[in-house]
Design an enzyme around this catalytic site. Structure first.
Site, PDB file in Angstrom:
ATOM      1  N   ASP A  88      43.869 -55.107 -28.354  1.00 22.92           N
ATOM      2  CA  ASP A  88      44.117 -54.796 -29.761  1.00 22.92           C
ATOM      3  C   ASP A  88      45.533 -54.288 -29.990  1.00 22.92           C
ATOM      4  O   ASP A  88      46.077 -54.442 -31.088  1.00 22.92           O
ATOM      5  CB  ASP A  88      43.083 -53.788 -30.271  1.00 22.92           C
ATOM      6  CG  ASP A  88      41.801 -54.465 -30.736  1.00 22.92           C
ATOM      7  OD1 ASP A  88      41.853 -55.681 -31.010  1.00 22.92           O
ATOM      8  OD2 ASP A  88      40.757 -53.802 -30.828  1.00 22.92           O
ATOM      9  N   GLU A 118      43.707 -53.488 -36.798  1.00 22.66           N
ATOM     10  CA  GLU A 118      43.831 -53.413 -35.342  1.00 22.66           C
ATOM     11  C   GLU A 118      44.295 -52.031 -34.897  1.00 22.66           C
ATOM     12  O   GLU A 118      43.883 -51.532 -33.844  1.00 22.66           O
ATOM     13  CB  GLU A 118      44.804 -54.492 -34.834  1.00 22.66           C
ATOM     14  CG  GLU A 118      44.385 -55.925 -35.139  1.00 22.66           C
ATOM     15  CD  GLU A 118      43.117 -56.358 -34.440  1.00 22.66           C
ATOM     16  OE1 GLU A 118      42.594 -55.602 -33.610  1.00 22.66           O
ATOM     17  OE2 GLU A 118      42.629 -57.467 -34.725  1.00 22.66           O
ATOM     18  N   HIS A 121      41.299 -49.952 -34.834  1.00 19.83           N
ATOM     19  CA  HIS A 121      40.515 -50.239 -33.634  1.00 19.83           C
ATOM     20  C   HIS A 121      41.052 -49.449 -32.443  1.00 19.83           C
ATOM     21  O   HIS A 121      40.281 -48.851 -31.674  1.00 19.83           O
ATOM     22  CB  HIS A 121      40.545 -51.731 -33.308  1.00 19.83           C
ATOM     23  CG  HIS A 121      39.928 -52.592 -34.369  1.00 19.83           C
ATOM     24  ND1 HIS A 121      39.989 -53.969 -34.335  1.00 19.83           N
ATOM     25  CD2 HIS A 121      39.246 -52.271 -35.499  1.00 19.83           C
ATOM     26  CE1 HIS A 121      39.365 -54.450 -35.402  1.00 19.83           C
ATOM     27  NE2 HIS A 121      38.906 -53.439 -36.117  1.00 19.83           N
ATOM     28  N   TYR A 125      39.260 -46.346 -29.948  1.00 22.69           N
ATOM     29  CA  TYR A 125      39.139 -46.238 -28.488  1.00 22.69           C
ATOM     30  C   TYR A 125      39.622 -44.864 -28.018  1.00 22.69           C
ATOM     31  O   TYR A 125      39.006 -44.245 -27.142  1.00 22.69           O
ATOM     32  CB  TYR A 125      39.928 -47.347 -27.798  1.00 22.69           C
ATOM     33  CG  TYR A 125      39.588 -48.731 -28.303  1.00 22.69           C
ATOM     34  CD1 TYR A 125      38.266 -49.103 -28.535  1.00 22.69           C
ATOM     35  CD2 TYR A 125      40.582 -49.665 -28.578  1.00 22.69           C
ATOM     36  CE1 TYR A 125      37.947 -50.361 -29.022  1.00 22.69           C
ATOM     37  CE2 TYR A 125      40.278 -50.926 -29.062  1.00 22.69           C
ATOM     38  CZ  TYR A 125      38.968 -51.267 -29.288  1.00 22.69           C
ATOM     39  OH  TYR A 125      38.661 -52.507 -29.775  1.00 22.69           O
ATOM     40  N   GLU A 219      36.646 -58.306 -36.206  1.00 21.78           N
ATOM     41  CA  GLU A 219      37.192 -59.388 -35.391  1.00 21.78           C
ATOM     42  C   GLU A 219      36.625 -60.740 -35.815  1.00 21.78           C
ATOM     43  O   GLU A 219      37.337 -61.751 -35.823  1.00 21.78           O
ATOM     44  CB  GLU A 219      36.910 -59.138 -33.900  1.00 21.78           C
ATOM     45  CG  GLU A 219      37.428 -57.818 -33.335  1.00 21.78           C
ATOM     46  CD  GLU A 219      38.947 -57.696 -33.299  1.00 21.78           C
ATOM     47  OE1 GLU A 219      39.644 -58.534 -33.910  1.00 21.78           O
ATOM     48  OE2 GLU A 219      39.450 -56.753 -32.671  1.00 21.78           O
ATOM     49  N   HIS A 222      38.539 -61.747 -38.774  1.00 19.40           N
ATOM     50  CA  HIS A 222      39.890 -62.178 -38.406  1.00 19.40           C
ATOM     51  C   HIS A 222      39.872 -63.612 -37.865  1.00 19.40           C
ATOM     52  O   HIS A 222      40.771 -64.403 -38.161  1.00 19.40           O
ATOM     53  CB  HIS A 222      40.473 -61.242 -37.344  1.00 19.40           C
ATOM     54  CG  HIS A 222      40.652 -59.838 -37.808  1.00 19.40           C
ATOM     55  ND1 HIS A 222      41.038 -58.812 -36.971  1.00 19.40           N
ATOM     56  CD2 HIS A 222      40.489 -59.275 -39.032  1.00 19.40           C
ATOM     57  CE1 HIS A 222      41.103 -57.684 -37.655  1.00 19.40           C
ATOM     58  NE2 HIS A 222      40.780 -57.935 -38.907  1.00 19.40           N
TER      59      HIS A 222
END
Length: 345
Positions: A88, A118, A121, A125, A219, A222
């Site tokens: 990402d 992104e 995202h 994490y 995703e 996308h």
């Protein structure tokens, strides 16, 4: 002309509605009521509606559960997070590069929103890791891609594919880079996603699975956006719809699937309860066929028309909207049926 021209900052001699998706003319003034592609505004609204942040998800139960996972589950959990963070990060930069060459202002705007998603995202994490492991371990996870040979092979596959476009921005390289993009967002995450969803259906690390579900939803969207861009570029530049491109697409999806299977064997093997490696291999081949067909390529694997992980649909493709996960009991207990489909090709 094969070379791509960068967007100009502003062009008072050009119309607001672009004359081409690439190498076109546009004033670069964005008027959503005067755009070239009718599908751009609905996608814009959907992307805004999908907005989320990691802060919405309560990690309290996962914090308690992580030490109770098996050693293999913990190792796989961290390795997958490390991979997702790398891919990402690359994707954020790639989206920005693509935006520079989209001469349609509405699609340029969509690409900027995509890049922002992104970034979220990647934040997720960090959010997960900071909740369950020490800062030292978190740093190690974000460096996995430098030291794991299988990860390096997968990452080189994508980054080298992107470099062709970044270093030589031609129409041909742009089209090929979209193939790599669809692989990254629509195939390379999928054994990792399956791992998290399998934990969730065993009532483990449900909050992390919720976050993965948000990411998975983004995703998939996308992939659909890049599919549209790919087909519009070919529609406006039909001379690039060649046998060479068709062969490249089929072969590249096959190579990507084999790399994803190799990665699946490392993180899943036959040591994760409820997830058989044979089923995961078939699932990856199924997804490779599906993504190849989306871009108009021949499926790289004969057969594999049905999703072998029938249970995953209840986790992967539920449109959760903005409902809090812990109020949406159906996602934990829903069984797949003819009503929600097994996603046949």
């Amino acid at each position: 002309m094969n070379e791509l021209k960068e967007r100009v900052l502003i062009d008072p001699t050009a119309p607001n509605k672009s004359t081409g998706i690439i190498n076109g003319k546009s004033s670069n003034i964005l008027n959503w009521d005067d755009v070239r592609f009718s599908w751009a505004y609905p996608k814009y609204k959907r992307m805004l509606g999908n907005f989320w942040t990691p802060f919405e998800i309560n990690m309290a139960k996962d914090i308690k559960q992580f030490p109770m996972l098996s050693e293999k589950e913990q190792e796989s959990f961290l390795k997958i997070i490390g991979l997702l963070a790398l891919l990402d990060s690359v994707q954020t930069d790639y989206a920005g590069k693509v935006a520079d060459y989209l001469t349609d202002s509405s699609l340029n705007a969509l690409m900027i929103i995509l890049a922002q998603q992104e970034v979220v995202h990647n934040h997720s994490y960090s959010y997960v890791l900071s909740s369950i492991v020490s800062k030292k371990k978190q740093d190690e996870v974000f460096d996995f891609w430098k030291n794991d040979s299988i990860l390096q092979k997968r990452n080189d596959f994508i980054t080298n594919g992107y470099k062709g476009f970044v270093e030589a921005p031609t129409i041909d390289n742009f089209l090929k880079s979209i193939v790599y993009d669809v692989i990254l967002e629509g195939l390379f995450f999928y054994s990792g996603f399956a791992f998290f969803y399998n934990l969730a259906r065993n009532q483990k690390m449900v909050a992390t699975s919720t976050m993965i579900n948000y990411i998975n939803r983004d995703e998939q969207f996308h992939v659909g956006l890049f599919e549209k861009i790919f087909k519009e570029v070919l529609h406006e530049n039909p001379s690039y719809h060649t046998e060479e491109l068709l062969g490249f697409g089929r072969d590249t999806f096959k190579q990507a699937a084999l790399l994803e299977i190799e990665w699946g064997r490392e993180i899943i093997g036959n040591e994760i309860e409820g997830l058989l490696m044979k089923d995961l291999e078939d699932y990856i081949k199924f997804m490779a066929n599906k993504r190849a067909k989306q871009l108009g390529f021949e499926p790289p694997f004969e057969g594999y028309k049905n999703n072998p992980l029938k249970w995953i649909i209840a986790y992967q493709e539920v449109d959760r909207g903005k409902t809090d996960f812990f109020e949406q009991k159906s996602r934990q207990y829903t069984k797949t049926s003819d009503a929600n489909g097994f996603d046949e090709l």
